[in-house]
Enzyme design. Sequence first.
Site, PDB file in Angstrom:
ATOM      1  CE1 TYR A  51      13.349  29.139   7.480  1.00 44.83           C
ATOM      2  CE2 TYR A  51      14.398  30.113   9.394  1.00 44.83           C
ATOM      3  CZ  TYR A  51      13.386  29.352   8.837  1.00 44.83           C
ATOM      4  OH  TYR A  51      12.422  28.810   9.634  1.00 44.83           O
ATOM      5  CD  GLU A  53      11.940  31.591   4.405  1.00 46.12           C
ATOM      6  OE1 GLU A  53      13.161  31.831   4.290  1.00 46.12           O
ATOM      7  OE2 GLU A  53      11.333  31.587   5.477  1.00 46.12           O
ATOM      8  CG  ASP A 196       2.550   9.354  -5.353  1.00 48.67           C
ATOM      9  OD1 ASP A 196       3.781   9.125  -5.370  1.00 48.67           O
ATOM     10  OD2 ASP A 196       1.908   9.499  -4.298  1.00 48.67           O
ATOM     11  CB  THR A 222       9.445   9.852  -1.472  1.00 54.77           C
ATOM     12  OG1 THR A 222       9.328   8.558  -2.050  1.00 54.77           O
ATOM     13  CG2 THR A 222       8.197  10.195  -0.697  1.00 54.77           C
ATOM     14  CE  LYS A 225       7.695   5.603  -0.181  1.00 54.87           C
ATOM     15  NZ  LYS A 225       7.391   7.015  -0.093  1.00 54.87           N
ATOM     16  NE  ARG A 231      11.795   9.551   6.121  1.00 54.42           N
ATOM     17  CZ  ARG A 231      11.721   8.253   5.839  1.00 54.42           C
ATOM     18  NH1 ARG A 231      12.772   7.477   5.898  1.00 54.42           N
ATOM     19  NH2 ARG A 231      10.577   7.710   5.477  1.00 54.42           N
TER      20      ARG A 231
HETATM   21  N1  DSN Z   1       4.983   5.242   4.219  1.00 57.02           N
HETATM   22  C1  DSN Z   1       5.215   5.042   2.808  1.00 57.02           C
HETATM   23  C2  DSN Z   1       5.146   3.616   2.429  1.00 57.02           C
HETATM   24  O1  DSN Z   1       5.543   2.786   3.236  1.00 57.02           O
HETATM   25  O2  DSN Z   1       4.735   3.289   1.344  1.00 57.02           O
HETATM   26  C3  DSN Z   1       4.321   5.849   1.958  1.00 57.02           C
HETATM   27  O3  DSN Z   1       3.990   7.033   2.538  1.00 57.02           O
END
Ligand code: DSN
Length: 409
Positions: A51, A53, A196, A222, A225, A231
């Site tokens: 933990y 914080e 974003d 994120t 991707k 993640r």
């Molecule tokens: N779920 C993601 C996507 O597929 O673009 C975005 O949140």
Amino acid sequence: MTKLAKNDPQVYKLIKKETKRQQEGMELIASENYVSKAVLEALASVFTNKYSEGYPGKRYYGGQPYTDAVEILAIERAKKLFSAEHANVQPHSGAPANMIVYSAVLKPGDKVLGMDFSHGGHLTHGHPVTLSAKIYNFIRYKTKADGLIDYEELEQIALREKPKLMLAGFSSYTRQIDYKKFLDIAKKVGAITMFDMAHIAGLIAGKALPNPIPHFDIVTTTTHKTLRGPRGGMILCKKEFAQVIDKACFPGFQGGPHMNNIAAKAVAFKEALGPSFKVYAGQILKNAKVLENELRNYGFKLMFGGTDNHMILVDVFGSKGVTGKEAETALDEIGITINKNMIPDDPRSPMDPSGIRIGVPAITTRGMKKKEVKQIAQWINSAIENRNNEIILNKIHKEVIKMCKRFPI
Ligand code: DSN
């Protein structure tokens, strides 16, 4: 995983099955990718026990020498990767990262100008079903028939509505945003600017697309991707926003950061700083272009006029009279995974829309190039056109598995 196999054979078997599914399947969901073994090892590390914080040097619990060190590593690498003045690597994912930014710079009821969901924007950019839409007043901009953002309309809306925050970025828009035009409009109305970049972070890190970070006030992403990390989420911002962002993240919105995840983020950022990541990002763009041309030649209608990034939005209903759900099911049958997706101002429903979204980051990680992408396009067309013919679908599925085995994950 000998311990897991012995102690919990049920979970072990599911992991084995998912591994096989990933190995033998062609992953074309635009937001998915495969992390390296090094990232997986960091994720599975003992940092999950801790933990922490607070922030490095200012924690609420003891025992932090190594969590501090690993978070600082992640922060410094993130700043270097994106030329950012400040990085917060604690957001658990992209949706919380966006919510943290809203709560940092807005008061309930404040106006935000974001991209319309069916035109490519993300749910968290003000879709009425989200919590943020219940707290803040979202107004939307759209794209034109040629697929580009309607900057004239964007300016008119901005001048009329005077939003406090102007939000660029998307989850199914396939074209490059004109940063300068967007920022000029925001400047005219004195709006805070947010980008974003979740979908294209890896393309930016690999210098295949221009970097929005030095120009926008706040950038969220994120870390999975195209960036090919675990993640997770991250917020990059100008120094003047650092304090409000950090406070809004913790204690404002989240509790203890997931330190194993932060360790894995640090590993992924190191990978993205290396020279081979540039090659990877460049290859994603090449593969997406091949897919665009091939699908167009097979008679598919591509939304937004094609692609400048890693993904393509196809109007399968308008092109072949097949709904997005039907196309998704047909492709599932041949081991190709995509997702059904709304197209701009889609007359159909989100559960059975007109479109499908196809992305190449995962197959590019596997090493697939032009020859394989051309073959994949042919399979996509054939499966959609022959979706009721089990014999053809089975035959293609076997070929898909064969190709996947040549490009192991
Ligand atoms: N779920 C993601 C996507 O597929 O673009 C975005 O949140």
